[in-house]
Scaffold this motif. Structure first.
Motif, PDB file in Angstrom:
ATOM      1  N   ALA A  11       3.505  20.918  -0.800  1.00  0.00           N
ATOM      2  CA  ALA A  11       4.520  20.405  -1.722  1.00  0.00           C
ATOM      3  C   ALA A  11       5.508  19.492  -1.011  1.00  0.00           C
ATOM      4  O   ALA A  11       5.890  18.434  -1.539  1.00  0.00           O
ATOM      5  N   THR A  12       5.916  19.882   0.197  1.00  0.00           N
ATOM      6  CA  THR A  12       6.856  19.063   0.952  1.00  0.00           C
ATOM      7  C   THR A  12       6.261  17.697   1.270  1.00  0.00           C
ATOM      8  O   THR A  12       6.893  16.654   1.076  1.00  0.00           O
ATOM      9  N   LEU A  13       5.024  17.705   1.750  1.00  0.00           N
ATOM     10  CA  LEU A  13       4.395  16.433   2.099  1.00  0.00           C
ATOM     11  C   LEU A  13       4.023  15.626   0.862  1.00  0.00           C
ATOM     12  O   LEU A  13       3.958  14.408   0.915  1.00  0.00           O
ATOM     13  N   PHE A  14       3.782  16.293  -0.259  1.00  0.00           N
ATOM     14  CA  PHE A  14       3.526  15.553  -1.494  1.00  0.00           C
ATOM     15  C   PHE A  14       4.745  14.720  -1.876  1.00  0.00           C
ATOM     16  O   PHE A  14       4.625  13.531  -2.191  1.00  0.00           O
ATOM     17  N   VAL A  15       5.926  15.339  -1.845  1.00  0.00           N
ATOM     18  CA  VAL A  15       7.150  14.613  -2.200  1.00  0.00           C
ATOM     19  C   VAL A  15       7.384  13.458  -1.229  1.00  0.00           C
ATOM     20  O   VAL A  15       7.657  12.321  -1.644  1.00  0.00           O
ATOM     21  N   LEU A  16       7.270  13.739   0.062  1.00  0.00           N
ATOM     22  CA  LEU A  16       7.460  12.676   1.052  1.00  0.00           C
ATOM     23  C   LEU A  16       6.405  11.585   0.885  1.00  0.00           C
ATOM     24  O   LEU A  16       6.695  10.396   1.044  1.00  0.00           O
ATOM     25  N   GLY A  17       5.176  11.997   0.556  1.00  0.00           N
ATOM     26  CA  GLY A  17       4.100  11.024   0.384  1.00  0.00           C
ATOM     27  C   GLY A  17       4.326  10.086  -0.778  1.00  0.00           C
ATOM     28  O   GLY A  17       4.002   8.895  -0.699  1.00  0.00           O
ATOM     29  N   THR A  18       4.890  10.592  -1.872  1.00  0.00           N
ATOM     30  CA  THR A  18       5.166   9.706  -3.009  1.00  0.00           C
ATOM     31  C   THR A  18       6.257   8.700  -2.664  1.00  0.00           C
ATOM     32  O   THR A  18       6.209   7.544  -3.098  1.00  0.00           O
TER      33      THR A  18
END
Length: 329
Positions: A11-18
């Protein structure tokens, strides 16, 4: 590893990835045109007004505006949120795998940074080559330098600690250098992988060009820049992929990319309509409709490369039935 930790990493990397995906949209549009990636700030292609901060939230901003500029109502392509979402999902997958890594905090962070950089680079190459039939050297050659530099610093990149690679190569390495340390094994795997990627793709470049000379001459009437069966950008990309993923990856990625190209190309030929776009899938459909069989190979190579990246160990072990692998330290 607890499921909650997996979800937290993802979830953390998903937000940063977007968030990073929003910048990748700028890279995809401006890099092949030679424009600055920083100036001017993001703006509407219709009226030229800067995108407001509240409208620049990845994915949600586009949905709230219903895909149109707040000022002039010019339509904003759905590709923008798609790139943001795609990069977020790729980063989330890296985070999910990262939760299982036990190489140590420093190595885990290093592998995570390399992983997200790799998948984002593949995403950028996918769309730039799809639009412009080019693969920027700053990505392929810059990535090659990064891969070679990272190999000795992060031996786990090539599983050098457990030597999951071609047994014969490690026998040669040990015979020449004696019991080689992990960093040297990793660097050697990366360097040999780059050499295999370069050599393999150059063979395809020259033999394919000779074998399909007549088809290339016919295609040149539609596109004067077509002069070979495989672009030099693809050659450089394959060199990078060999350095980052190892020599076996080169063969897998090329074969898998070729199969994907045939499948997608055949589907487009059957389903091609009156596409009026000049870039992306609409542009490819129009080329097929007009009788041109020239399509970029880079997008298929990047898809195959991402597949190999996430499923590297199962693939190596599966093909180990035919290719000897070593699990010795």
């Amino acid at each position: 590893m607890p499921l909650t930790l997996h979800l937290l990493y993802a979830a953390t990397l998903f937000v940063l990835g977007t968030v990073v995906g929003s910048f990748l949209n700028v890279v995809i549009y401006r890099l092949p045109l030679g424009l600055s990636l920083l100036r001017p700030p993001s703006h509407c292609p219709g009226c030229g007004k800067p995108v407001r901060t509240r409208d620049n939230v990845p994915i949600l901003g586009w949905l709230i505006l219903r895909g149109r500029c707040r000022d002039c109502r010019t339509r904003i392509a759905a590709r923008y949120p798609a790139v943001e979402l795609g990069n977020g999902l790729l980063w989330a997958a890296v985070g999910w795998n990262l939760a299982d890594m036990t190489a140590g905090t420093g190595a885990n962070i290093g592998m995570g940074l390399l992983g997200v950089a790799f998948v984002s680079a593949m995403l950028v190459v996918f769309f730039i080559d799809l639009d412009h039939f080019i693969i920027p050297d700053v990505i392929s050659l810059g990535g090659l330098v990064l891969a070679l530099a990272a190999a000795p610093l992060l031996p786990v990149l090539h599983h050098a600690a457990t030597a999951i690679d071609f047994a014969e190569w490690h026998m040669v390495l040990d015979a020449v250098l004696g019991p080689a340390p992990a960093w040297l094994r990793s660097l050697s795997v990366s360097a040999v992988g780059a050499a295999i990627g370069l050599g393999f793709s150059l063979v395809v470049y020259y033999l394919g060009t000779a074998a399909f000379r007549r088809q290339i001459e016919a295609a040149r009437r539609d596109d004067p820049e077509v002069d070979s069966a495989l672009g030099l950008g693809d050659v450089k990309l394959m060199t990078l992929l060999g350095a980052f993923l190892g020599g076996f990856a080169v063969v897998f990625i090329f074969l898998a990319g070729s199969v994907l190209g045939v499948v997608v190309g055949s589907w487009m030929k059957v389903r091609s309509g009156q596409g009026n776009g000049k870039t992306g899938m609409a542009g490819l459909r129009e080329r097929w409709r007009n009788g041109s069989s020239v399509i970029p190979f880079g997008p298929f190579l990047t898809v195959a490369a991402v597949i190999f990246y996430f499923f590297q160990e199962p693939l190596l072990r599966f093909f180990g039935m035919a290719i000897p692998l070593s699990t010795a330290g």
